[in-house]
Write an enzyme that holds these catalytic residues in place. Structure first.
Site, mmCIF file in Angstrom:
data_model
loop_
_atom_site.group_PDB
_atom_site.id
_atom_site.type_symbol
_atom_site.label_atom_id
_atom_site.label_comp_id
_atom_site.label_asym_id
_atom_site.label_seq_id
_atom_site.Cartn_x
_atom_site.Cartn_y
_atom_site.Cartn_z
ATOM 1 N N SER A 286 0.879 -1.262 -0.036
ATOM 2 C CA SER A 286 -0.166 0.151 -0.047
ATOM 3 C C SER A 286 0.777 1.360 -0.030
ATOM 4 O O SER A 286 0.458 2.538 -0.022
ATOM 5 C CB SER A 286 -0.854 -0.082 1.243
ATOM 6 O OG SER A 286 -0.150 0.239 2.233
ATOM 7 N N GLY A 287 2.262 1.219 0.173
ATOM 8 C CA GLY A 287 2.754 2.326 0.279
ATOM 9 C C GLY A 287 3.097 2.712 1.803
ATOM 10 O O GLY A 287 3.907 3.763 2.222
ATOM 11 N N GLY A 288 2.369 2.371 2.743
ATOM 12 C CA GLY A 288 2.287 2.642 4.149
ATOM 13 C C GLY A 288 3.698 2.431 4.810
ATOM 14 O O GLY A 288 4.124 3.294 5.373
ATOM 15 N N PHE A 289 4.209 1.207 4.452
ATOM 16 C CA PHE A 289 5.491 1.219 5.572
ATOM 17 C C PHE A 289 6.407 1.789 4.954
ATOM 18 O O PHE A 289 7.244 2.500 5.776
ATOM 19 C CB PHE A 289 6.072 -0.468 4.967
ATOM 20 C CG PHE A 289 7.169 -0.730 5.739
ATOM 21 C CD1 PHE A 289 7.530 -1.061 6.793
ATOM 22 C CD2 PHE A 289 8.450 -0.521 4.999
ATOM 23 C CE1 PHE A 289 8.617 -1.342 7.613
ATOM 24 C CE2 PHE A 289 9.907 -0.886 5.629
ATOM 25 C CZ PHE A 289 9.489 -1.482 6.845
ATOM 26 N N ASP B 41 7.375 -12.313 1.406
ATOM 27 C CA ASP B 41 8.320 -11.186 0.532
ATOM 28 C C ASP B 41 9.125 -10.719 1.217
ATOM 29 O O ASP B 41 9.190 -10.558 2.579
ATOM 30 C CB ASP B 41 7.342 -10.358 -0.099
ATOM 31 C CG ASP B 41 7.273 -9.011 1.072
ATOM 32 O OD1 ASP B 41 8.007 -8.056 0.600
ATOM 33 O OD2 ASP B 41 6.517 -9.162 1.754
ATOM 34 N N GLY C 209 3.688 -5.403 10.803
ATOM 35 C CA GLY C 209 4.231 -4.972 11.859
ATOM 36 C C GLY C 209 5.161 -5.956 12.582
ATOM 37 O O GLY C 209 5.201 -6.036 13.990
ATOM 38 N N HIS D 142 21.526 -16.351 -7.769
ATOM 39 C CA HIS D 142 21.460 -17.596 -6.917
ATOM 40 C C HIS D 142 20.688 -17.577 -5.620
ATOM 41 O O HIS D 142 20.160 -18.488 -5.146
ATOM 42 C CB HIS D 142 22.906 -17.685 -6.283
ATOM 43 C CG HIS D 142 23.041 -18.803 -5.375
ATOM 44 N ND1 HIS D 142 23.369 -20.131 -5.421
ATOM 45 C CD2 HIS D 142 23.218 -18.663 -3.880
ATOM 46 C CE1 HIS D 142 23.516 -20.339 -4.519
ATOM 47 N NE2 HIS D 142 23.534 -19.589 -3.441
ATOM 48 N N ASP E 282 -2.274 0.861 5.929
ATOM 49 C CA ASP E 282 -2.671 0.769 7.227
ATOM 50 C C ASP E 282 -1.426 1.648 7.963
ATOM 51 O O ASP E 282 -0.667 2.160 7.319
ATOM 52 C CB ASP E 282 -1.986 -0.870 7.669
ATOM 53 C CG ASP E 282 -0.713 -1.040 7.257
ATOM 54 O OD1 ASP E 282 -0.232 -0.747 6.194
ATOM 55 O OD2 ASP E 282 -0.322 -1.970 7.838
#
Length: 381
Positions: A97-100, A270, A220, A339, A150
């Site tokens: 979302s870009g929130g982080f 991820d 989080g 690798h 968020d």
């Protein structure tokens, strides 16, 4: 009946651990879980072509809403036909979302109920990101899976602030769903927050499950807390989420955390770790991490990992990779990245096979021994 764009099919639960084997169905293919998603922040996994990623067996890659909004701009990506056409990738894409990213700009941002005011890390421009704006950008980017906007509080965080933050995240999740213009083509996941507080995790999960998202992320975590705290929170939170929907642990990619996360019921992961450490001259190998740029590998003509059958290990030596990285040659970063991604994607394949055969706990023990995690001085890597 019109099928939802994102569906999760639970195939098997490991008798030894409770880990889940599943299939995630998306508009751009179906992929087995648990899965690791390589990160392509700016619509590219650094140094990798889409053909490389397919060869490696990647099913879904992640791109970043904040960075693509700033450049080239979501309107340009939409004009190109969406991210899939823009980057020539015909498998799954998830956009965060870009929130982080916004919340990591702690000295440059101000949060209120409407959203977040902050300055661009590129040129200092004043920007504003709200649940509606984050959803609009992701609709334009056209990913298969998009994330609700968020708040990402830091660790540690006091209880009162975390409680207010969880409540705000729930309100923002509702606004994201209302703003979502393409629910028939893009599945939106809600993000469970709550830090290390069980009652707040429970509240967050209940709020989001009531909104009936097609999938749920656990956010989080892996933000500085000890590994045992992360694992305890996963054990507590995962069972609060619907069994028939995918569970995504955001930003986690160290080999031990992938295995431990799968054991605790996580389906999707991820992380930038494999690509970032590759550019620092570090390789993930079957016997632990190998800092190939170190002087001891100058005359080491063995493969990077003698137990690995990837293209790099079949064709190149530690000495050559060390030379390339020291000479700042792009091929060195490319081979190291290839690798490392192969290593994690192969690890997840082994995890899925162990779930099929009800032996994931045994696999964990064997893998941790071989990798070196069970040594007293083991690095969390």
């Amino acid at each position: 009946m019109h099928l939802a764009p994102i569906r999760f099919e639970l195939i098997k639960v490991c008798k030894q651990t409770g880990a889940r084997l599943g299939i995630l169905h998306t508009p751009h293919g179906s992929f087995e879980t648990p899965m690791f998603m390589p990160v392509g922040t700016l619509a590219t996994v650094k140094t990798m072509s889409p053909e490389d990623l397919k060869e490696l067996g990647a099913g879904i890659i992640l791109s970043n809403t904040y960075h693509l909004w700033l450049r080239p701009g979501h309107e340009i990506v939409e004009e190109a036909g969406g991210l899939h056409a823009f980057m020539n990738w015909d498998r799954g894409i998830l956009t965060d979302s870009g929130g982080f990213q916004v919340f990591s700009l702690s000295d440059l941002r101000q949060i209120d109920e409407e959203g977040v005011h902050f300055r661009s890390h590129l040129n200092g421009d004043k920007l504003f990101l709200s649940p509606e704006k984050a959803t609009e950008i992701q609709n334009a980017l056209g990913a298969d899976i998009i994330m609700a906007f968020d708040e990402c509080p830091p660790y540690p965080c006091d209880y009162d602030y975390m409680k207010k933050s969880v409540e705000r995240t729930s309100r923002w999740a509702e606004r994201c769903l209302k703003a979502h213009k393409k629910p028939d083509r893009q599945g939106m996941f809600g993000i469970v927050q709550g830090g290390a507080y069980e009652d707040l995790r429970k509240q967050s999960a209940a709020d989001l499950v009531s909104l009936d998202f097609p999938g749920y992320a656990i956010g989080g975590l892996s933000v500085g807390e000890p590994k045992e705290v992360m694992n305890r929170m996963l054990e507590f939170t995962a069972p609060l989420l619907p069994a028939d929907k995918p569970r995504y642990l955001m930003g986690v990619g160290s080999p031990d955390s992938l295995v431990d996360g799968a054991i605790r019921g996580i389906d999707m992961f991820d992380c930038v770790l494999p690509t970032r450490i590759a550019r620092n001259g570090t390789l993930l190998t079957s016997s632990g991490r190998l800092v190939v740029k170190n002087a001891q590998y100058r005359r080491d003509f063995r493969p990077p990992d003698e137990a690995c059958d990837c293209y790099v290990c079949k064709n190149y030596t530690r000495a050559y990779l060390r030379h390339l990285i020291h000479a700042n040659e792009i091929l060195g970063f490319r081979l190291a990245t290839y690798h490392n991604l192969y290593f994690l994607l192969k690890l997840m394949e082994q995890v899925r096979q162990a779930i099929r055969e009800d032996r994931l706990a045994d696999f964990r023990e064997q893998f941790f021994d071989q990798y070196g995690y069970n040594k007293p001085d083991a690095k969390n890597f």
